[in-house]
Design a protein around this motif. Structure first.
Motif, mmCIF file in Angstrom:
data_model
loop_
_atom_site.group_PDB
_atom_site.id
_atom_site.type_symbol
_atom_site.label_atom_id
_atom_site.label_comp_id
_atom_site.label_asym_id
_atom_site.label_seq_id
_atom_site.Cartn_x
_atom_site.Cartn_y
_atom_site.Cartn_z
ATOM 1 N N HIS A 70 -14.332 8.770 -11.330
ATOM 2 C CA HIS A 70 -14.821 9.649 -10.263
ATOM 3 C C HIS A 70 -14.133 11.015 -10.299
ATOM 4 C CE1 HIS A 70 -17.281 6.453 -8.680
ATOM 5 N NE2 HIS A 70 -16.221 5.652 -8.643
ATOM 6 N N MET A 71 -12.847 11.044 -10.650
ATOM 7 C CA MET A 71 -12.181 12.334 -10.869
ATOM 8 C C MET A 71 -12.802 13.047 -12.063
ATOM 9 S SD MET A 71 -8.208 11.292 -10.155
ATOM 10 C CE MET A 71 -7.814 10.164 -8.815
ATOM 11 N N ASP A 72 -13.106 12.291 -13.092
ATOM 12 C CA ASP A 72 -13.772 12.878 -14.263
ATOM 13 C C ASP A 72 -15.107 13.502 -13.867
ATOM 14 O OD1 ASP A 72 -11.644 11.646 -15.486
ATOM 15 O OD2 ASP A 72 -12.822 10.133 -16.520
ATOM 16 N N TYR A 284 1.586 2.121 -11.539
ATOM 17 C CA TYR A 284 1.188 3.390 -10.899
ATOM 18 C C TYR A 284 -0.270 3.718 -11.221
ATOM 19 C CZ TYR A 284 1.461 8.650 -10.883
ATOM 20 O OH TYR A 284 1.277 10.002 -10.742
ATOM 21 N N CYS A 285 -0.632 3.638 -12.503
ATOM 22 C CA CYS A 285 -2.007 3.978 -12.887
ATOM 23 C C CYS A 285 -3.004 2.925 -12.437
ATOM 24 C CB CYS A 285 -2.082 4.180 -14.402
ATOM 25 S SG CYS A 285 -1.376 5.747 -14.961
ATOM 26 N N GLU A 286 -2.555 1.680 -12.301
ATOM 27 C CA GLU A 286 -3.436 0.656 -11.740
ATOM 28 C C GLU A 286 -3.699 0.925 -10.258
ATOM 29 O OE1 GLU A 286 -1.926 -2.868 -14.798
ATOM 30 O OE2 GLU A 286 -1.208 -2.812 -12.722
ATOM 31 N N ALA A 287 -2.670 1.364 -9.518
ATOM 32 C CA ALA A 287 -2.863 1.716 -8.107
ATOM 33 C C ALA A 287 -3.743 2.946 -7.956
ATOM 34 C CB ALA A 287 -1.509 1.942 -7.436
ATOM 35 N N VAL A 291 -7.579 4.887 -5.591
ATOM 36 C CA VAL A 291 -7.765 6.253 -5.099
ATOM 37 C C VAL A 291 -9.026 6.853 -5.714
ATOM 38 C CG1 VAL A 291 -6.772 8.571 -5.000
ATOM 39 C CG2 VAL A 291 -5.300 6.575 -4.721
ATOM 40 N N ASP A 292 -9.216 6.608 -7.001
ATOM 41 C CA ASP A 292 -10.424 7.097 -7.666
ATOM 42 C C ASP A 292 -11.676 6.465 -7.051
ATOM 43 O OD1 ASP A 292 -11.368 8.689 -10.140
ATOM 44 O OD2 ASP A 292 -12.377 6.750 -10.392
ATOM 45 N N ASP A 293 -11.618 5.179 -6.764
ATOM 46 C CA ASP A 293 -12.737 4.517 -6.082
ATOM 47 C C ASP A 293 -13.019 5.168 -4.734
ATOM 48 O OD1 ASP A 293 -12.977 2.695 -8.155
ATOM 49 O OD2 ASP A 293 -11.930 1.086 -7.098
ATOM 50 N N TYR A 315 -9.917 17.732 -4.191
ATOM 51 C CA TYR A 315 -8.964 16.646 -4.425
ATOM 52 C C TYR A 315 -7.693 17.212 -5.045
ATOM 53 C CZ TYR A 315 -6.414 12.843 -6.501
ATOM 54 O OH TYR A 315 -5.402 11.997 -6.846
ATOM 55 N N MET A 316 -6.519 16.743 -4.568
ATOM 56 C CA MET A 316 -5.264 17.137 -5.196
ATOM 57 C C MET A 316 -4.200 16.080 -4.928
ATOM 58 S SD MET A 316 -3.536 20.176 -2.816
ATOM 59 C CE MET A 316 -2.066 20.218 -3.843
ATOM 60 N N GLY A 317 -3.079 16.177 -5.659
ATOM 61 C CA GLY A 317 -1.901 15.371 -5.392
ATOM 62 C C GLY A 317 -0.888 16.197 -4.625
ATOM 63 N N ASP A 318 -0.020 15.517 -3.853
ATOM 64 C CA ASP A 318 0.941 16.268 -3.042
ATOM 65 C C ASP A 318 2.142 16.728 -3.859
ATOM 66 O OD1 ASP A 318 2.281 13.840 -3.325
ATOM 67 O OD2 ASP A 318 2.930 13.750 -1.239
#
Length: 522
Positions: A70-72, A284-287, A291-293, A315-318
């Motif tokens: 979804h980010m893609d 981390y990447c599994e979690a 977020v992508d969902d 969308y961004m990271g903190d």
């Protein structure tokens, strides 16, 4: 049906940007008075924030095992702001900069332990005063002990402090618009359901809306949703080249950096555990998959409402996160993998797909960008500026240098106060109050910041110019006084004996001389 569009010529003609901060810092006003952009019609905006998501952990970036369809899709259908940064790489300071449009030393939220100071204005207060509907869902964090509704939001769903991936006990509750309610399972999914619920409530409204969806994920301890747990366990993994252990200091690296390798935030003793960097990174990447969902669910709801193409989604990271880079994990430092974040924006009605923005944008720019999209002028006290024209391919004056600050915390004494200035080519960082080396990197030639140029004679002029520019900007922006807070919380100051925990790092080679520098004193 709720449909709002922007009249772009009016927006652009009203936009005034500067390449550097002005010498006269406008104080934060005592009251909220939104000013509308003449000829502009407000657009609906959804802002989605994740926690600790590093800039390259997206599959379209070529990451070896992160999966983010979804980010893609956002990058394909909108804009990727590939040089997005935060002014301080730490949860509460970064979130305060997002909400205020101010540098850390101006909003003074310098750690994760305290409430926002009295009198702080959040940009959603301007949206609310303008008659728009505003909603906040998720992690607030600025003030661990409270999840009470904050100013500027009509709809509120939040939890205390960091929150929990799963409810820790049967008595645990969240704040749902002032009422105590139980957490319904996995937090990322629960927050997503509340976001969809908020959007559904806007379907028959004629008021523009702003939704701030603020995820706990992917903050540690990294806890994937059951359907994603261990799905990356067999993926190949390699530590970054910069994780190599230094047995001396011929490269003139800061002593604090080499010592931090064996610490709470170091890869040899991560969070004082025996976990491997590989195990942490894959969890981390599994979690992150959830977020992508969540992004996908929000997009699907906008489509159901018939407003997908006309709604601006950001969308961004903190802040970023390190997994072995420089021998570290976590964030806080000014290095790229810590201070750089993912940022995507989509609005097919006004932004072309596959747009890439090269300019350096920052968390202080979120408030002005959202306000412009919603037809409001940026208040003059804000430090940031709207990057919406950049995403539309428009040429506007933009910053030449980006300022980063971090203030020492007794809780994590390994990382010193430091100030950093990043230009298009060079980055200069000074570590305040230490007998240690500063750093200068050519980030074009050395993007992983491995060769410290600060002691090389050919770069002496560049270092001096960067130092002067850094302190000039700090003075212009009101950052020359270091904010202080009394200590609060536990001090994570332990080292592991069998991994070199007894000895301190060598001084930088450039500091060492073999003969006296003065033959005699006169």
């Amino acid at each position: 049906m709720n449909r709002f569009t922007s009249t772009l010529p009016g927006l652009v003609s009203a936009l005034v940007l500067a390449t550097t901060a002005t010498a006269d810092v406008v104080p934060v006003p005592e009251s909220v008075r939104p000013e509308r952009i003449e000829g502009a019609t407000p657009r609906n905006v959804v802002f989605i924030l994740s926690d600790d998501h590093r800039y390259d952990a997206m599959s379209f970036m070529g990451h070896p095992f992160a999966k983010t369809p979804h980010m893609d899709a956002m990058a394909k259908n909108g804009a990727h702001l590939k040089n997005a940064f935060v002014t301080t790489s730490l949860c509460s300071p970064s979130r305060a900069s997002i909400l205020t449009g101010l540098y850390t030393f101006r909003h003074r939220v310098i750690d994760n332990q305290r409430l926002v100071p009295e009198g702080t204005l959040f940009f959603p207060q301007y949206l609310q005063q303008a008659g728009y509907t505003t909603g906040f869902i998720g992690k607030w964090h600025m003030g661990h002990a409270s999840d009470e509704p904050r100013p500027g939001f009509d709809y509120w769903f939040s939890f205390r402090g960091q929150g929990n991936y799963y409810p820790p006990n049967d008595r645990y509750t969240l704040n749902d618009n002032g009422k105590r309610v139980p957490q319904d399972g996995y937090i990322t999914r629960h927050l997503t359901e509340k976001a969809v619920e908020f959007l559904e409530q806007q379907a028959d409204s004629d008021r523009p809306f702003f939704l701030y969806l603020s995820h706990k994920a992917v903050h540690g301890p990294f806890t994937p949703e059951p359907k994603y747990r261990d799905t990356l366990a067999d993926e190949p993994f390699e530590l970054p080249p910069s994780s190599e252990r230094h047995t001396n200091n011929l490269g003139n690296r800061p002593r604090w950096l080499l010592d931090q390798r064996n610490s709470w935030h170091g890869m040899d003793f991560p969070l004082h555990s025996g976990e491997s960097v590989e195990a942490l990174y894959k969890s981390y990447c599994e979690a992150l998959r959830s977020v992508d969902d969540s992004i996908g669910a929000v997009m699907e709801q906008l489509k159901k409402m018939g407003i997908h193409d006309d709604t601006l989604v950001i969308y961004m990271g903190d802040n970023g996160y390190m997994f072995g880079e420089y021998g570290l994990i976590d964030k806080r430092v000014a290095y790229e993998t810590s201070s750089r974040v993912p940022m995507l924006m989509q609005c097919p009605a006004i932004i072309e797909g596959e747009t890439v923005v090269d300019e350096v944008v920052a968390n202080i720019d979120i408030a002005p960008t959202v306000m412009q999209a919603m037809g409001l002028k940026k208040p003059p006290h804000m430090d940031g500026q709207s990057f919406l024209p950049l995403a539309q391919g428009r040429s506007v004056p933009w910053r030449d240098y980006f300022l980063y600050v971090y203030y020492w915390e007794q809780n994590y004494p390994q990382t010193p106060t430091h100030f950093s200035l990043r230009g298009d080519r060079f980055k200069y960082t000074t570590y305040y109050g230490l007998w240690d080396t500063d750093e200068l990197f050519d980030i074009q030639a050395d993007p992983m910041e491995q060769k410290n140029l600060i002691h090389e004679p050919k770069y002496a002029k560049t270092a001096k110019e960067m130092q002067d520019r850094l302190y000039t900007m700090m003075e212009e922006l009101g950052g020359m006084q270091i904010p202080l807070n009394p200590p609060r919380g536990r001090q994570q100051n332990k080292r592991l004996r069998d991994r070199g925990g007894v000895e301190a790092a060598d001084f930088p080679e450039a500091f060492i001389v073999d003969e006296p520098l003065r033959k005699e004193l006169k």
